[in-house]
Enzyme design. Sequence first.
Site, PDB file in Angstrom:
ATOM      1  N   CYS A   2      -3.187   4.719   7.774  1.00  0.00           N
ATOM      2  CA  CYS A   2      -3.195   4.256   9.172  1.00  0.00           C
ATOM      3  C   CYS A   2      -2.088   4.927   9.967  1.00  0.00           C
ATOM      4  CB  CYS A   2      -2.944   2.763   9.265  1.00  0.00           C
ATOM      5  SG  CYS A   2      -3.906   1.837   8.140  1.00  0.00           S
ATOM      6  N   ASN A  35       0.804  -1.226   0.000  1.00  0.00           N
ATOM      7  CA  ASN A  35       0.000   0.000   0.000  1.00  0.00           C
ATOM      8  C   ASN A  35       0.837   1.277   0.000  1.00  0.00           C
ATOM      9  OD1 ASN A  35       0.448  -1.394   2.552  1.00  0.00           O
ATOM     10  ND2 ASN A  35      -0.418   0.406   3.528  1.00  0.00           N
TER      11      ASN A  35
END
Length: 389
Positions: free
Chosen positions: A331, A157
Amino acid sequence: MIYLDAAATGPVRREVLEAMWPYLAGEFGNASSHHELGARARDGLEAARAEVADVLGCRPSEVTFTSGGTEADNLAVKGIALGQRTARRPGLPVPDRVAVSAIEHPAVLESARALARLHGMWVDEVPVDGTGRVAPEALAAVVRPETALVSVMYANNEVGTVQPVRELVAAAHAAGVPFHTDAVQAAGWLPLAVRELGVDALSVSGHKIGAPKGVGALYVAGRLTLEPVLDGGGQERGQRSGTENVAGAVALATALRLAEAERTTAAARLASLRDAFVERVLELVPDALVTGHPTERLPGSASFCFPRVSGESVLLELERRGVVCSSGSACAAGSSDPSHVLLAMGIEPEVAQTAVRFTLPPSITADDLGQAAEALGEAYAAVTGIARR
Ligand code: PLP
């Protein structure tokens, strides 16, 4: 605003909203109820499961709906590792190790660490090379008879690097160990046919492909024993208790089907736009370092380190110019620690702090990207100007 943070999330597609809408309103039944309304919801849920199975090339009974990628990863890592213990035949070694790559998403890394903390297992972290790839030999070196599960993500990611999944599966299978892959970022861009990939488990998430946040799915090969993570009413064949999110499942199935139908054309278009963008950025900021694998990476991924500036200040300057992107994963946003992915790739902590990630949504145009590159050139000049003062 030019949105270049597609790896964080994206909008819900109109076709997806239309497909899920009936299950939020008229067909609101509980799929486990025995009356007619429940039966219609059950039909919608099972049709969605069949559609997901069709894209993944597996049996519908091998698909479990979850609340997203995080839960799918938790269920895969904890559920399979603990399931291997449950299913162990007498005389065979106790499966008390899990092997994960050093660049996994926290949903996998922390699940593995939870197995160590709560269940006395050992975690083997498999290193990556400077491009973020796991070498099959590096995996083979850590896999042992006691390994319960290997989990290596399909595509990363942060830097977009795509793993040689088939070769990694072969290394795990040579030692008789099942293989899970987190395909959350790969979905929509890379083939997901599980039998061709050879994987035993694969996670996907809705909100990266045009479905809403809060729905995902996990494929697990029928022959594996899966210990549930959520206990309760025994929905999803006992693998994931909780009233079924029928509208979410329908949304995920629709988004996955559309993404698969458009995949090859969309990927080719995005890769050529991305290459032109990277080229322009390197003209404007010649000492920028492109991170990730030069060819084996997601088509919409362009990540850089801009030496001697903080990635966060580049982001702020970019946002002032109408371009939004991120310094790494959503995140970790707000964390001042350098990315574990870049560190694992051998990038020095001071350089890792300068990371900026652009992830292109499928709707992006050459014009938007041209403007974004110019904005980046200006943002970089502004930040280095400030830094020199
Ligand atoms: N795995 C990867 C590779 C991701 O990029 C993400 C989300 O960013 C997740 C897992 C978690 O998915 P979700 O946001 O659906 O919980």
